[in-house]
Design a protein around this motif. Structure first.
Motif, PDB file in Angstrom:
ATOM      1  N   VAL A   1       1.546 -15.077  -8.727  1.00 48.17           N
ATOM      2  CA  VAL A   1       1.607 -16.527  -8.943  1.00 48.17           C
ATOM      3  C   VAL A   1       1.368 -17.278  -7.637  1.00 48.17           C
ATOM      4  N   ASN A   2       2.033 -16.852  -6.576  1.00 45.49           N
ATOM      5  CA  ASN A   2       1.920 -17.562  -5.300  1.00 45.49           C
ATOM      6  C   ASN A   2       0.519 -17.451  -4.697  1.00 45.49           C
ATOM      7  N   LEU A   3      -0.080 -16.268  -4.784  1.00 50.20           N
ATOM      8  CA  LEU A   3      -1.437 -16.097  -4.263  1.00 50.20           C
ATOM      9  C   LEU A   3      -2.441 -16.924  -5.062  1.00 50.20           C
ATOM     10  N   THR A   4      -2.263 -16.943  -6.371  1.00 46.97           N
ATOM     11  CA  THR A   4      -3.161 -17.724  -7.221  1.00 46.97           C
ATOM     12  C   THR A   4      -3.014 -19.215  -6.946  1.00 46.97           C
ATOM     13  N   PHE A   5      -1.780 -19.650  -6.781  1.00 44.74           N
ATOM     14  CA  PHE A   5      -1.528 -21.059  -6.470  1.00 44.74           C
ATOM     15  C   PHE A   5      -2.163 -21.447  -5.133  1.00 44.74           C
TER      16      PHE A   5
ATOM     17  N   VAL B   1       2.910 -21.224   2.655  1.00 43.94           N
ATOM     18  CA  VAL B   1       2.194 -20.244   1.858  1.00 43.94           C
ATOM     19  C   VAL B   1       2.505 -18.832   2.329  1.00 43.94           C
ATOM     20  N   SER B   2       2.588 -18.647   3.662  1.00 38.45           N
ATOM     21  CA  SER B   2       2.849 -17.314   4.195  1.00 38.45           C
ATOM     22  C   SER B   2       4.208 -16.790   3.739  1.00 38.45           C
ATOM     23  N   VAL B   3       5.213 -17.665   3.725  1.00 40.40           N
ATOM     24  CA  VAL B   3       6.538 -17.263   3.259  1.00 40.40           C
ATOM     25  C   VAL B   3       6.499 -16.935   1.775  1.00 40.40           C
ATOM     26  N   MET B   4       5.763 -17.733   1.012  1.00 39.96           N
ATOM     27  CA  MET B   4       5.642 -17.506  -0.427  1.00 39.96           C
ATOM     28  C   MET B   4       4.966 -16.180  -0.731  1.00 39.96           C
ATOM     29  N   VAL B   5       4.173 -15.693   0.189  1.00 38.44           N
ATOM     30  CA  VAL B   5       3.487 -14.414   0.003  1.00 38.44           C
ATOM     31  C   VAL B   5       4.312 -13.263   0.561  1.00 38.44           C
ATOM     32  N   LEU B   6       4.866 -13.449   1.757  1.00 39.71           N
ATOM     33  CA  LEU B   6       5.564 -12.366   2.438  1.00 39.71           C
ATOM     34  C   LEU B   6       6.860 -11.961   1.735  1.00 39.71           C
ATOM     35  N   LEU B   7       7.599 -12.926   1.212  1.00 48.12           N
ATOM     36  CA  LEU B   7       8.872 -12.603   0.567  1.00 48.12           C
ATOM     37  C   LEU B   7       8.690 -11.713  -0.665  1.00 48.12           C
ATOM     38  N   PRO B   8       7.854 -12.110  -1.637  1.00 50.13           N
ATOM     39  CA  PRO B   8       7.675 -11.212  -2.783  1.00 50.13           C
ATOM     40  C   PRO B   8       6.966  -9.915  -2.425  1.00 50.13           C
ATOM     41  N   LEU B   9       6.075  -9.970  -1.429  1.00 53.54           N
ATOM     42  CA  LEU B   9       5.382  -8.751  -1.011  1.00 53.54           C
ATOM     43  C   LEU B   9       6.361  -7.746  -0.420  1.00 53.54           C
TER      44      LEU B   9
ATOM     45  N   ASN C   1      -5.070 -12.987 -14.203  1.00 60.12           N
ATOM     46  CA  ASN C   1      -4.203 -12.208 -13.314  1.00 60.12           C
ATOM     47  C   ASN C   1      -2.731 -12.564 -13.499  1.00 60.12           C
ATOM     48  N   VAL C   2      -2.441 -13.855 -13.588  1.00 63.72           N
ATOM     49  CA  VAL C   2      -1.057 -14.282 -13.804  1.00 63.72           C
ATOM     50  C   VAL C   2      -0.584 -13.855 -15.190  1.00 63.72           C
ATOM     51  N   LEU C   3      -1.467 -13.949 -16.172  1.00 60.37           N
ATOM     52  CA  LEU C   3      -1.106 -13.504 -17.518  1.00 60.37           C
ATOM     53  C   LEU C   3      -0.766 -12.015 -17.517  1.00 60.37           C
ATOM     54  N   ALA C   4      -1.556 -11.222 -16.789  1.00 63.69           N
ATOM     55  CA  ALA C   4      -1.289  -9.783 -16.708  1.00 63.69           C
ATOM     56  C   ALA C   4       0.066  -9.513 -16.065  1.00 63.69           C
ATOM     57  N   ALA C   5       0.385 -10.246 -14.994  1.00 61.29           N
ATOM     58  CA  ALA C   5       1.676 -10.071 -14.323  1.00 61.29           C
ATOM     59  C   ALA C   5       2.822 -10.478 -15.238  1.00 61.29           C
ATOM     60  N   ASN C   6       2.642 -11.581 -15.968  1.00 64.14           N
ATOM     61  CA  ASN C   6       3.691 -12.050 -16.877  1.00 64.14           C
ATOM     62  C   ASN C   6       3.924 -11.075 -18.022  1.00 64.14           C
ATOM     63  N   ARG C   7       2.839 -10.557 -18.585  1.00 62.19           N
ATOM     64  CA  ARG C   7       2.982  -9.634 -19.708  1.00 62.19           C
ATOM     65  C   ARG C   7       3.520  -8.278 -19.263  1.00 62.19           C
ATOM     66  N   THR C   8       3.229  -7.885 -18.028  1.00 64.51           N
ATOM     67  CA  THR C   8       3.789  -6.635 -17.513  1.00 64.51           C
ATOM     68  C   THR C   8       5.306  -6.720 -17.463  1.00 64.51           C
ATOM     69  N   VAL C   9       5.812  -7.826 -16.931  1.00 59.89           N
ATOM     70  CA  VAL C   9       7.259  -8.036 -16.889  1.00 59.89           C
ATOM     71  C   VAL C   9       7.819  -8.169 -18.298  1.00 59.89           C
TER      72      VAL C   9
END
Length: 215
Positions: free
Chosen positions: A89-93, A2-10, A123-131
């Motif tokens: 996505v990763n934080l929500t998961f 989980v930490s890698v899934m958060v740190l990489l995109p962050l 939150n995920v919907l907002a991120a998806n629609r932003t992109v």
């Protein structure tokens, strides 16, 4: 994991945001002050196109610097949104998986359910629609800005380009607020963005049609 899934995109989000900030800092410091050093005598600096008579490639490259900086800032912002989407996505998961473990629910949420389904929520919907919305408007914006700079006015194209980036920056916020305002908040980002594209594109089309305009 989980930490890698958060740190990489962050880390990606922070680095690309820093790159966008660097583009803005360069623009503020006016590093392209010499962009118009080789203009013909009597030429109006604020109303000079990128391509003009007797323009050499070095001259063109220097004059294009302001628009190149805006383009770099826009691409950096797009990648900020990419990484923010992955981070959300990763934080929500991770949060939903933790809830599954605490409740001892046998039907555990999957990453695909969050990333591609509806389990991620607002939150995920907002991120998806932003992109998605940024990608949808990228070609009209970039094409209009560069045509305006090439054929009409470099400085005006640059100025409107920065305004457009500002409208993109607030999109995630207004999308989240959209629920509370009954759908009106989103227009605070989209309508000014449409106006910027129109302000860039319309004069080029009018000029191509030999319609006299005073800008």
């Amino acid at each position: 994991m989980v930490s890698v899934m958060v740190l990489l995109p962050l880390s990606g989000c922070v680095s690309m945001f820093a790159l966008m900030g660097l583009c803005f800092a360069v623009a503020i410091k006016d590093q392209h002050v010499n962009s118009f050093a080789n203009l013909p005598a009597g030429a109006h600096k604020l109303a000079f196109p990128l391509v003009a008579q007797d323009t050499t490639m070095p001259d063109m490259g220097a004059r294009a610097a302001p628009v190149i900086i805006v383009t770099g800032a826009f691409i950096s912002l797009l990648y900020v949104f990419y990484y923010a989407q992955s981070l959300t996505v990763n934080l929500t998961f991770a949060r939903l998986r933790k809830q599954n473990l605490q409740s001892k629910d046998k039907q555990r949420v999957k990453l695909d359910d969050v990333k591609y389904g509806t389990a991620g929520g607002r939150n995920v919907l907002a991120a998806n629609r932003t992109v998605g919305n940024t990608l949808e408007q990228a070609i009209p914006f970039l094409a209009s800005m560069w045509m305006h700079a090439v054929f009409l006015n470099v400085r005006r194209a640059t100025f409107i380009g920065w305004i457009y980036i500002a409208t993109r920056l607030i999109y995630p916020l207004v999308f989240v607020l959209n629920v509370k305002t009954g759908g009106a908040a989103i227009f605070a980002s989209t309508l000014p963005g449409y106006a910027c594209v129109l302000a860039l594109l319309a004069p080029v089309l009018l000029d191509a049609a030999d319609v006299s305009i005073d800008l």
